[in-house]
Design a protein around this motif. Structure first.
Motif, short mmCIF file in Angstrom:
data_model
loop_
_atom_site.label_atom_id
_atom_site.label_comp_id
_atom_site.label_asym_id
_atom_site.label_seq_id
_atom_site.Cartn_x
_atom_site.Cartn_y
_atom_site.Cartn_z
N GLY A 105 32.50 64.55 -26.56
CA GLY A 105 32.91 64.27 -27.88
C GLY A 105 32.37 62.65 -28.34
N VAL A 106 32.46 61.80 -27.49
CA VAL A 106 32.04 60.39 -27.69
C VAL A 106 30.66 60.51 -27.90
CG1 VAL A 106 32.04 58.22 -26.70
CG2 VAL A 106 33.91 59.35 -26.26
N CYS A 107 29.73 61.01 -27.05
CA CYS A 107 28.29 61.10 -27.09
C CYS A 107 27.80 61.69 -28.52
CB CYS A 107 27.74 61.79 -25.89
SG CYS A 107 28.06 61.08 -24.57
N TRP A 108 28.81 62.77 -28.82
CA TRP A 108 28.32 63.88 -29.85
C TRP A 108 28.35 62.82 -31.41
CZ3 TRP A 108 30.63 68.96 -31.47
CH2 TRP A 108 30.24 69.43 -32.68
N VAL A 109 29.62 62.01 -31.12
CA VAL A 109 30.03 61.07 -32.42
C VAL A 109 29.10 60.10 -32.63
CG1 VAL A 109 31.30 59.52 -33.26
CG2 VAL A 109 32.41 61.63 -32.36
N LEU A 110 28.50 59.49 -31.62
CA LEU A 110 27.24 58.45 -31.47
C LEU A 110 26.34 58.78 -32.07
CD1 LEU A 110 28.35 56.66 -28.23
CD2 LEU A 110 28.85 55.92 -30.57
N LEU A 124 31.64 61.29 -39.33
CA LEU A 124 33.07 61.40 -39.71
C LEU A 124 33.60 62.71 -39.28
CD1 LEU A 124 35.80 59.99 -40.74
CD2 LEU A 124 35.14 60.63 -43.19
N ARG A 125 32.72 63.89 -39.87
CA ARG A 125 32.90 65.35 -39.47
C ARG A 125 33.17 65.60 -38.06
NH1 ARG A 125 30.57 69.89 -38.68
NH2 ARG A 125 28.52 68.81 -38.64
N VAL A 126 32.04 64.98 -37.42
CA VAL A 126 31.97 65.40 -36.02
C VAL A 126 33.16 64.80 -35.21
CG1 VAL A 126 30.63 64.96 -33.86
CG2 VAL A 126 29.53 65.83 -36.07
N LEU A 127 33.47 63.21 -35.73
CA LEU A 127 34.56 62.73 -35.13
C LEU A 127 36.01 63.45 -35.25
CD1 LEU A 127 36.03 60.51 -33.72
CD2 LEU A 127 36.24 59.22 -35.83
N LEU A 128 36.39 64.07 -36.38
CA LEU A 128 37.12 64.97 -36.63
C LEU A 128 37.53 66.07 -36.09
CD1 LEU A 128 39.89 65.50 -38.35
CD2 LEU A 128 38.43 66.56 -40.01
N LEU A 129 36.01 66.72 -35.74
CA LEU A 129 36.14 68.00 -35.01
C LEU A 129 36.47 67.74 -33.40
CD1 LEU A 129 34.89 70.81 -35.12
CD2 LEU A 129 32.69 70.10 -34.65
N CYS A 130 35.91 66.76 -32.96
CA CYS A 130 36.13 66.21 -31.51
C CYS A 130 37.42 65.91 -31.09
CB CYS A 130 34.95 64.99 -30.90
SG CYS A 130 33.35 65.49 -31.01
N VAL A 131 38.08 65.09 -32.41
CA VAL A 131 39.48 64.92 -31.93
C VAL A 131 40.47 66.06 -31.99
CG1 VAL A 131 41.40 63.73 -33.27
CG2 VAL A 131 39.47 62.50 -33.04
N LEU A 132 39.97 67.01 -32.60
CA LEU A 132 40.56 68.34 -32.97
C LEU A 132 40.37 69.09 -31.56
CD1 LEU A 132 40.17 69.55 -36.31
CD2 LEU A 132 42.37 68.77 -35.66
N LEU A 133 39.32 69.06 -31.06
CA LEU A 133 39.06 69.71 -29.84
C LEU A 133 40.04 69.24 -28.73
CD1 LEU A 133 35.10 70.17 -29.46
CD2 LEU A 133 36.84 71.75 -29.08
N VAL A 134 39.91 67.83 -28.41
CA VAL A 134 40.83 67.38 -27.48
C VAL A 134 42.04 67.32 -27.57
CG1 VAL A 134 41.10 64.91 -25.95
CG2 VAL A 134 38.85 65.63 -26.87
N ALA A 135 42.50 67.16 -28.80
CA ALA A 135 44.06 67.05 -28.94
C ALA A 135 44.44 68.65 -28.99
CB ALA A 135 44.20 66.70 -30.48
N GLY A 136 43.55 69.50 -29.38
CA GLY A 136 43.96 71.06 -29.42
C GLY A 136 44.15 71.68 -28.02
N GLY A 137 43.18 71.03 -26.99
CA GLY A 137 43.09 71.53 -25.89
C GLY A 137 44.38 70.96 -25.07
N LYS A 138 44.55 69.83 -25.15
CA LYS A 138 45.73 69.24 -24.65
C LYS A 138 47.19 69.82 -25.39
CE LYS A 138 47.41 66.45 -21.27
NZ LYS A 138 47.05 66.55 -20.07
N GLY A 139 47.16 70.05 -26.42
CA GLY A 139 48.26 70.62 -27.11
C GLY A 139 48.72 72.03 -26.92
N THR A 140 47.44 72.81 -26.74
CA THR A 140 47.45 73.93 -26.33
C THR A 140 48.14 74.18 -24.63
OG1 THR A 140 45.58 74.75 -27.62
CG2 THR A 140 46.19 76.34 -25.80
N GLU A 141 47.50 73.43 -23.79
CA GLU A 141 48.28 73.46 -22.59
C GLU A 141 49.74 73.24 -22.57
OE1 GLU A 141 48.47 70.45 -18.70
OE2 GLU A 141 46.99 70.10 -19.99
N LYS A 142 50.24 72.17 -23.36
CA LYS A 142 51.59 71.88 -23.42
C LYS A 142 52.28 72.98 -24.03
CE LYS A 142 51.36 66.80 -23.62
NZ LYS A 142 51.96 66.58 -22.21
N ALA A 143 51.76 73.47 -24.96
CA ALA A 143 52.53 74.83 -25.58
C ALA A 143 52.76 75.92 -24.55
CB ALA A 143 51.64 75.08 -26.95
#
Length: 620
Positions: free
Chosen positions: A335-340, A347-366
């Motif tokens: 995600g960091v490489c993609w954003v750079l 901005l769109r890619v940053l939002l997408l990558c944040v959703l990916l990482v947060a979603g992955g971690k959130g799904t695990e906790k759920a």
């Protein structure tokens, strides 16, 4: 005229010196590979003559290049690959045959020097490789209806054909291949949710629980596991069908479909692994889907379709990360490489990558909250490399250590386990550390651990480097055998390239028996995946080597960079970064390479896409 003659003579002498150095490199490699006194052999003379001719041909080809910038670009890339490959071969054979690389500063400098000599012999071939990369044609935008078939038809035919190809393998290993960590997960699944340990992905243990429950409802546990195999086959076949359709959209040739079906459905590493009840099968399938969806987002989407694909990418990525605990680190780094690299769309890619990482971690906790387990992930896995490094120092120097060093080493790895050090796999020592010193010396003591680890490494750098190289050798040494032999191999033990031990026990003593419906086919497949029969297959055996897929992936990425295919190079970083997480793992096994086997044809196909603005949807 005299100047021309002198210049030509100088070139011949220079070529002769290079040919001699390259021959020395080849002969040294032969000697550590098992050919005694290779430099003394009469074979060295024709090798030098052949190399002299190859270098001359390469020199003429490079001299004909009008674009000098492209010339030096090819020389740089070719020299880099030649040197890296040569050093890998030398270190690999030293480890495989001597148990260690050249010791000390002198030993390491000799590796680099000999690697440079061997690289001269390899350079004509890497030059051919990048010359071929230059000639790969670029295709314009692919419209539906181009080619003989529509992509939807290709998807349906391919998915159905791959599934049908897997059916005989399923019958041969009926009800499913119960190997690797299946036995531990089966025990947890039989006890209930609160016993689910995140050492294995909870989502996968839940799937085993689901089909175990189905088997109990049917009154036949075999039938439940058979349904699990069919479920894996279906998901895998759909992903494979999508990959075939994706490649057909690029190449527009019917042979692409046939080759894809044979690769995904018949190639033994794919067909047998697809029947293993291990997390790596579904993870590899979702990994392939993630790469395909990235390809769609990078090259084939715009407007509303891009938004829909982005949502699908996030959802699929969150699902993928539930089947491999280390995947989230690769996704975050990617995600960091993609954003750079995203330019105006940052901005769109940053939002997408944040959703990916947060979603992955959130799904695990759920999932953990829904299951109700309170067990924590076993962090000892993260320390596989330093545990092996400590153990190797103790194994080789235990009796000669001073008191302070002995106490430091014993604090982290108890001395009674130093003799258990086994270079290609950390499980032996790591398992003992997990139940003895891990809680008191490793977990929660990072500052002191790093200080002691660094101080010991300064004293024993060879052991540290060799411990790491031994643990990862299967990923970078093309002639490695440890990935297929670390626990033995043979049709009786079923512990070769793919583990196929096939029986499951429940806590109450109930067995889930393996009853092959096609024993002849099972016997033939076992010769390949357990007996490692491919050792005797020239050239084709490369496809069964774990290092082949690492080098192929690395070379595809370099080809993207060489051809200035910027977006493809960014996309290819995801599998490369995930490969980086595996370098810190406890062992090299083919099941870990399964995701790269799946994704490699798709990534190679992207070499044909130009990705220029106006041709495909652009992320820049």
């Amino acid at each position: 005229m005299d100047i021309k003659r002198q210049w030509k003579s100088a070139k011949i002498w220079r070529r002769g010196i290079c040919a001699f150095a390259g021959t020395y490199g080849v002969c040294y490699l032969w000697s550590i590979a098992g050919i005694i006194h290779a430099s003394f052999s009469v074979l060295s003379a024709p090798v030098m003559l052949l190399l002299f001719g190859l270098l001359g041909r390469t020199e003429r080809q490079l001299g004909e290049m009008a674009d000098k910038r492209l010339l030096w670009r090819r020389v740089r890339y070719g020299a880099m690959v030649s040197f890296l490959f040569s050093v890998a071969m030398i270190m690999g054979y030293q480890l495989q045959n001597f148990g260690m690389t050249g010791a000390g500063v002198r030993g390491k400098l000799l590796i680099l020097l000999r690697g440079g000599c061997l690289g001269i012999a390899v350079f004509p071939f890497t030059n051919m490789l990048f010359s071929t990369a230059e000639r790969i044609p670029l295709r314009g935008p692919v419209q539906e209806g181009q080619g003989k078939w529509k992509s939807g038809k290709v998807f349906g035919i391919s998915a159905a054909a791959v599934f049908l190809c897997l059916v005989p393998v399923w019958l041969a290993y009926y009800p499913v291949i119960m190997s690797y960590d299946f036995h531990r997960q089966l025990d947890e699944a039989s006890k209930g949710f609160t016993w689910f340990w995140p050492y294995q992905p909870i989502a996968h243990t839940w799937l085993i629980w689901l089909f175990l429950r189905l088997g109990r409802l049917l009154g036949d546990l075999q039938a439940g596991m058979a349904c699990m195999a069919l479920f894996q086959m279906l998901v895998y076949s759909l992903a494979a069908g999508y990959a075939c359709a994706f490649l057909y959209r690029i190449l527009r040739r019917p042979w692409t479909v046939a080759a894809g079906i044979l690769f995904f459905g018949v190639f033994p590493l794919n067909s047998v692994l697809a029947l293993c009840a291990t997390k790596d099968v579904l993870f590899g399938t979702f990994f392939l889907l993630f790469v395909l969806l990235l390809g769609e987002c990078f090259f084939f989407s715009r407007g509303k379709r891009r938004i829909a694909l982005s949502v699908l990418l996030v959802a699929e990525g969150c699902l993928m990360m539930q089947f491999r605990n280390n995947c989230i680190y690769a996704v975050a780094a990617f995600g960091v490489c993609w954003v750079l690299a995203a330019g105006k769309e940052r901005l769109r890619v940053l939002l997408l990558c944040v959703l990916l990482v947060a979603g992955g971690k959130g799904t695990e906790k759920a999932i953990r909250a829904a299951i109700g387990t309170e067990m924590e992930i076993a962090k000892v896995e993260m320390f596989s490399v330093p545990i092996q490094q400590f153990a190797r120092v103790g194994y080789y120097h235990g009796e000669g250590l001073d008191e302070e060093t002995w106490q430091t080493l014993n604090h982290y790895v108890p001395h009674e386990y130093w003799a258990n050090y086994y270079p290609p796999i950390s499980d032996g020592v790591k398992g003992n550390v997990a139940v003895t010193t891990f809680g008191g010396a490793w977990e929660g003591h990072m500052g002191q651990l790093l200080a002691d680890w660094f101080r010991l490494g300064v004293r024993y750098p060879n052991e540290y480097l060799d411990a790491f190289l031994e643990l990862t050798r299967g990923y970078w040494f093309p002639d490695d055998r440890s990935y297929a032999e670390c626990l033995g191999y043979g049709t009786e033990g079923r512990l070769g390239t793919v583990y196929t031990q096939n029986i499951g026990f429940l806590e109450d003593g109930t067995e889930i028996l393996h009853e092959s419906k096609l024993p002849w086919l099972e016997e033939q497949l076992e010769k390949v995946v357990s007996g490692n029969a491919y050792y005797d297959w020239p050239v084709i055996s490369l496809l069964f080597k774990s290092a082949f897929y690492f080098w192929a992936l690395f070379l595809v990425w370099l080809a993207f960079l060489y051809r200035r295919q910027r977006k493809q190079a960014v996309l290819c970083l995801f599998p490369l970064l995930y490969m980086g997480t595996l370098l810190l793992g406890p062992v090299v096994q083919m099941r870990y390479v399964f995701p790269f086997i799946q994704a490699l044809p798709v990534l190679a196909g992207l070499l044909l896409i130009n990705g220029e603005r106006g041709s495909y949807a652009d992320i820049e």
